[in-house]
Design a protein around this motif. Sequence first.
Motif, PDB file in Angstrom:
ATOM      1  N   SER A  47       0.840  -1.199   0.000  1.00 10.97           N
ATOM      2  CA  SER A  47       0.000   0.000   0.000  1.00 10.97           C
ATOM      3  C   SER A  47       0.874   1.248   0.000  1.00 10.97           C
ATOM      4  N   GLY A  48       0.348   2.339  -0.575  1.00 11.70           N
ATOM      5  CA  GLY A  48       1.073   3.602  -0.578  1.00 11.70           C
ATOM      6  C   GLY A  48       0.513   4.563  -1.604  1.00 11.70           C
ATOM      7  N   PRO A  49       1.105   5.751  -1.704  1.00 14.21           N
ATOM      8  CA  PRO A  49       0.612   6.755  -2.648  1.00 14.21           C
ATOM      9  C   PRO A  49       1.011   6.430  -4.087  1.00 14.21           C
ATOM     10  N   PHE A  50       0.172   6.868  -5.018  1.00 15.10           N
ATOM     11  CA  PHE A  50       0.519   6.816  -6.438  1.00 15.10           C
ATOM     12  C   PHE A  50       1.286   8.085  -6.780  1.00 15.10           C
ATOM     13  N   ALA A  95      -4.108   7.569  -3.084  1.00 16.92           N
ATOM     14  CA  ALA A  95      -3.497   6.578  -2.203  1.00 16.92           C
ATOM     15  C   ALA A  95      -4.104   5.216  -2.511  1.00 16.92           C
ATOM     16  N   CYS A  96      -3.256   4.190  -2.494  1.00 15.83           N
ATOM     17  CA  CYS A  96      -3.684   2.827  -2.805  1.00 15.83           C
ATOM     18  C   CYS A  96      -3.505   1.954  -1.566  1.00 15.83           C
ATOM     19  N   GLU A  97      -4.599   1.312  -1.146  1.00 18.43           N
ATOM     20  CA  GLU A  97      -4.555   0.367  -0.030  1.00 18.43           C
ATOM     21  C   GLU A  97      -4.900  -1.018  -0.574  1.00 18.43           C
ATOM     22  N   LEU A  98      -3.976  -1.964  -0.455  1.00 19.26           N
ATOM     23  CA  LEU A  98      -4.234  -3.333  -0.891  1.00 19.26           C
ATOM     24  C   LEU A  98      -5.284  -3.955   0.017  1.00 19.26           C
TER      25      LEU A  98
END
Length: 186
Positions: A47-50, A95-98
Amino acid sequence: MSWQMIPLEEVAPTPWRNGGGVTRELIAWPTPQDWDWRISVAEVEKSGPFSRFEGVERWFAVLGGAGVRLTVDGQTHEMTAQSAPLRFDGAQDCACELIDGPTEDFNLMLKHGHAHARLVRVQGALDVVVKPGTRVAVYAWDEPVRVQVNRKFATVSPHTLAWRALANGASVRIEAPTALWMELAR
């Protein structure tokens, strides 16, 4: 022009600067250095920012894995391999959270004012009429895709991007258990 085929396995991965994954750039048109549109597949490992892309329209679709929660400019979108592709402004915070482990994702980027596009998830069959002067592409995920342009057929192998220009326009039929279809025009 006939179909140009780009198998994913033939494209070297580029690691992300933040260590969160890798990207395989399938095509950047007209050149990798000065593109109007760009298609890539990313493996997201954490997970983290694009990265932000000023002046770019982004399309995002999950190909494999449990999915992600994308929070774009404060609004959260839960994305899975069955979800419709999401379009958003590349300048916005994202932001991307798996959801449950790594995913494989599809990305289409277009520079504002240079191109516009449509990205559709195909699950079964899709019939479209394409305007003259349009470039089209299809990405086959884990099963072959059958594409008919007017009366000519082509089969796209799994994990392959196929693209071509349709100078005169065409009637197109895409048949696949799962695939992504794109129309790119100026």
